[in-house]
Design a protein around this motif. Structure first.
Motif, PDB file in Angstrom:
ATOM      1  N   ALA A   1       9.001  62.266  35.522  1.00 50.37           N
ATOM      2  CA  ALA A   1       9.902  61.358  36.256  1.00 50.37           C
ATOM      3  C   ALA A   1      10.682  62.128  37.326  1.00 50.37           C
ATOM      4  CB  ALA A   1      10.867  60.679  35.288  1.00 50.37           C
ATOM      5  N   ALA A   2      11.096  63.358  36.971  1.00 48.99           N
ATOM      6  CA  ALA A   2      11.856  64.173  37.932  1.00 48.99           C
ATOM      7  C   ALA A   2      11.009  64.446  39.178  1.00 48.99           C
ATOM      8  CB  ALA A   2      12.290  65.480  37.274  1.00 48.99           C
ATOM      9  N   VAL A   3       9.736  64.699  38.962  1.00 48.39           N
ATOM     10  CA  VAL A   3       8.820  64.962  40.082  1.00 48.39           C
ATOM     11  C   VAL A   3       8.585  63.672  40.883  1.00 48.39           C
ATOM     12  CG1 VAL A   3       6.457  65.608  40.671  1.00 48.39           C
ATOM     13  CG2 VAL A   3       7.674  66.855  38.881  1.00 48.39           C
ATOM     14  N   GLN A   4       8.296  62.593  40.169  1.00 48.95           N
ATOM     15  CA  GLN A   4       7.994  61.325  40.847  1.00 48.95           C
ATOM     16  C   GLN A   4       9.165  60.835  41.694  1.00 48.95           C
ATOM     17  OE1 GLN A   4       5.072  60.021  41.045  1.00 48.95           O
ATOM     18  NE2 GLN A   4       4.222  61.526  39.635  1.00 48.95           N
ATOM     19  N   MET A   5      10.371  61.094  41.189  1.00 51.33           N
ATOM     20  CA  MET A   5      11.541  60.604  41.911  1.00 51.33           C
ATOM     21  C   MET A   5      11.688  61.273  43.279  1.00 51.33           C
ATOM     22  SD  MET A   5      15.048  59.972  39.979  1.00 51.33           S
ATOM     23  CE  MET A   5      16.479  60.205  40.950  1.00 51.33           C
ATOM     24  N   ILE A   6      11.264  62.517  43.356  1.00 51.06           N
ATOM     25  CA  ILE A   6      11.341  63.246  44.627  1.00 51.06           C
ATOM     26  C   ILE A   6      10.125  62.948  45.502  1.00 51.06           C
ATOM     27  CG2 ILE A   6      11.380  65.587  45.609  1.00 51.06           C
ATOM     28  CD1 ILE A   6      13.961  64.903  44.271  1.00 51.06           C
ATOM     29  N   LEU A   7       8.965  62.788  44.853  1.00 47.86           N
ATOM     30  CA  LEU A   7       7.734  62.534  45.621  1.00 47.86           C
ATOM     31  C   LEU A   7       7.732  61.153  46.249  1.00 47.86           C
ATOM     32  CD1 LEU A   7       4.756  63.851  43.449  1.00 47.86           C
ATOM     33  CD2 LEU A   7       5.657  64.808  45.582  1.00 47.86           C
ATOM     34  N   ASP A   8       8.192  60.156  45.438  1.00 48.98           N
ATOM     35  CA  ASP A   8       8.094  58.782  45.916  1.00 48.98           C
ATOM     36  C   ASP A   8       9.148  57.897  45.237  1.00 48.98           C
ATOM     37  OD1 ASP A   8       7.366  56.341  46.865  1.00 48.98           O
ATOM     38  OD2 ASP A   8       5.599  56.121  45.565  1.00 48.98           O
ATOM     39  N   PRO A   9      10.408  58.027  45.680  1.00 45.39           N
ATOM     40  CA  PRO A   9      11.485  57.275  45.016  1.00 45.39           C
ATOM     41  C   PRO A   9      11.294  55.762  45.120  1.00 45.39           C
ATOM     42  CG  PRO A   9      12.309  58.406  46.985  1.00 45.39           C
ATOM     43  CD  PRO A   9      10.909  58.884  46.768  1.00 45.39           C
ATOM     44  N   ASN A  10      10.509  55.335  46.088  1.00 43.95           N
ATOM     45  CA  ASN A  10      10.312  53.894  46.273  1.00 43.95           C
ATOM     46  C   ASN A  10       9.488  53.236  45.176  1.00 43.95           C
ATOM     47  OD1 ASN A  10      11.560  52.660  48.730  1.00 43.95           O
ATOM     48  ND2 ASN A  10      10.837  54.620  49.517  1.00 43.95           N
ATOM     49  N   GLN A  11       8.871  54.042  44.317  1.00 41.41           N
ATOM     50  CA  GLN A  11       8.108  53.426  43.216  1.00 41.41           C
ATOM     51  C   GLN A  11       9.044  52.909  42.118  1.00 41.41           C
ATOM     52  OE1 GLN A  11       6.055  56.366  40.450  1.00 41.41           O
ATOM     53  NE2 GLN A  11       6.791  57.773  42.023  1.00 41.41           N
ATOM     54  N   PHE A  12      10.351  53.248  42.204  1.00 41.22           N
ATOM     55  CA  PHE A  12      11.271  52.866  41.128  1.00 41.22           C
ATOM     56  C   PHE A  12      12.137  51.670  41.495  1.00 41.22           C
ATOM     57  CE2 PHE A  12      10.561  57.457  40.446  1.00 41.22           C
ATOM     58  CZ  PHE A  12      10.040  57.396  39.152  1.00 41.22           C
ATOM     59  N   ASP A  13      12.482  50.924  40.461  1.00 45.70           N
ATOM     60  CA  ASP A  13      13.453  49.837  40.608  1.00 45.70           C
ATOM     61  C   ASP A  13      14.617  50.128  39.646  1.00 45.70           C
ATOM     62  OD1 ASP A  13      14.755  47.485  41.114  1.00 45.70           O
ATOM     63  OD2 ASP A  13      13.433  46.254  39.880  1.00 45.70           O
ATOM     64  N   VAL A  14      14.443  49.806  38.358  1.00 40.53           N
ATOM     65  CA  VAL A  14      15.470  50.135  37.367  1.00 40.53           C
ATOM     66  C   VAL A  14      14.932  51.255  36.476  1.00 40.53           C
ATOM     67  CG1 VAL A  14      16.812  49.285  35.402  1.00 40.53           C
ATOM     68  CG2 VAL A  14      16.359  47.775  37.364  1.00 40.53           C
TER      69      VAL A  14
END
Ligand code: IPM
Ligand code: MG
Length: 372
Positions: free
Chosen positions: A223-236
């Motif tokens: 999740a830490a990696v994904q948040m930096i790579l592509d924060p737009n994939q997240f909502d809540v």
């Protein structure tokens, strides 16, 4: 509306940033005809110096009698990493959260179009980020048994969660997702931790009552990696106390400055509003701290009491400060404006909106979106 607000400025830059929020709330009172009363109380290192206790009983009383708490920051260098300290400032905040039953910490991460270049990450990646972290706040490893053995060569922190603790915040996260992009990402370490496996079981069961919301899960490291790579994939993002603490600081890198991110901590009976940043002792009394995280926390306070127009007016004034470049130096290195000046500007620009301001409207004049 009448509101009693307990003000706990705390340590470091806390009191100076909270002072700007009070200015803004005073301006909301005048503009919209409300009555807010503010009662100051001591917490943290200042309270230890005065009473030996980071959360004196009188402070807790003031908070319990108030409708909401406005909190600044906590922590002082003389306690950091000092294993000999018998008591430390952060204990005051942790006890306060527990005593007030604040089990959900809501931390929005939204990138302001005017500040998109602030992030050290590429504009392409952070543009349009709009996620919110639902961090469990009154359980987990923060509150489990803590043991140091007699030889002082071994220490234990226990992480415990109950179904009830997981379920109450999970419901809040799903309800929030229903009004947003209808996606919840559960962040855990279910490949290692029993508590995470319990989170998975409880959250996946609750998800069945929210068929319109998609549930995904990610391990915290990924999740830490994904948040930096592509924060737009997240909502809540729904997560436990410790993982939420870490991920929300990481979120501030996406937004461009830790001085921008507000938070709301809610429970059944009480609510507290505080920036996610720390006490930044190096900046204390230098009039350089960014007051926006605290001011946006005040906007979240207004929203909590359904004063939505008032909350929008505060956000609109913040956006105006960005568009006029009335910002502190963390946002624009060459800025000559201090904490007070930025606070005054925002407070002075809080006015009734003519209806053209829509926080979800992509084409508003002052900026294109808000943090809350
Ligand atoms: C936060 C802070 C606190 C926490 C500290 C000051 C105890 O980092 O609010 O994120 O870890 O919860
Ligand atoms: Mg933190």
């Amino acid at each position: 509306m009448q509101l009693k607000i307990a003000v706990l400025g705390g340590d470091g830059i806390g009191p100076e940033v909270v002072a700007q929020s009070i200015k803004c709330l005073r301006s909301v009172e005048d503009t919209f005809g409300h009555k807010f009363t503010f009662t100051q109380a001591t917490v943290g290192a200042g309270a230890i110096a005065k009473t030996g206790d980071p959360l004196p009983a009188s402070t807790l009383d003031i908070c319990k009698q108030a409708d909401a708490v406005l909190f600044g920051a906590i922590g002082a260098p003389e306690y950091d990493g000092n294993p000999k300290a018998k008591v430390w400032p952060e204990q005051g905040l942790l006890r306060l959260r527990k005593e007030l039953g604040l089990f959900a910490n809501i931390r929005p991460v939204k990138v302001f179009p005017a500040l998109v270049k602030q992030s050290p990450l590429s504009k392409k990646v952070v543009k349009n980020t709009d996620l919110v972290i639902y961090r469990e706040l009154s359980g987990g490893i923060y509150y489990g048994d803590k043991i140091v053995d007699d030889t002082k060569t071994s220490a234990t922190d226990t992480c415990t969660y109950t179904e009830a603790e997981i379920s109450r915040i999970a419901h809040l996260a799903f309800k929030a997702a229903k009004g947003r992009k209808r996606k919840v990402t559960l962040v855990d370490k279910a490949n290692v931790l029993e508590t995470s496996r319990l989170w998975r079981r409880v959250v996946y069961t609750i998800a069945e009552s929210y068929p319109e919301v998609t549930l995904e899960s990610l391990f915290i490291d990924n999740a830490a990696v994904q948040m930096i790579l592509d924060p737009n994939q997240f909502d809540v993002i729904l997560t436990d106390n410790m993982f939420g603490d870490i991920l929300s600081d990481q979120g501030s890198v996406i937004a461009g400055s830790i001085g921008l991110l507000p938070s709301a901590s809610v429970g059944t009976d009480f609510a507290m509003f505080e920036p996610i940043h720390g006490s930044y002792p190096e900046a204390k009394d230098k009039n350089i701290a960014n007051p926006v995280a605290s001011i946006l926390s005040a906007a979240m306070l207004l929203q909590h009491f359904k004063l939505n127009e008032e909350s929008d007016a505060v956000v609109a004034a913040v956006l105006k400060s960005f568009s006029k470049k009335i910002v502190t130096a963390d946002i624009m290195g060459s800025s000559k404006y201090g904490t007070d000046y930025v606070g005054d500007f925002i407070a002075d620009n809080i006015m009734e909106l003519d209806g053209s301001f829509n926080i979800n409207d992509e084409n508003i004049d002052l900026g294109k979106s808000t943090i809350i």
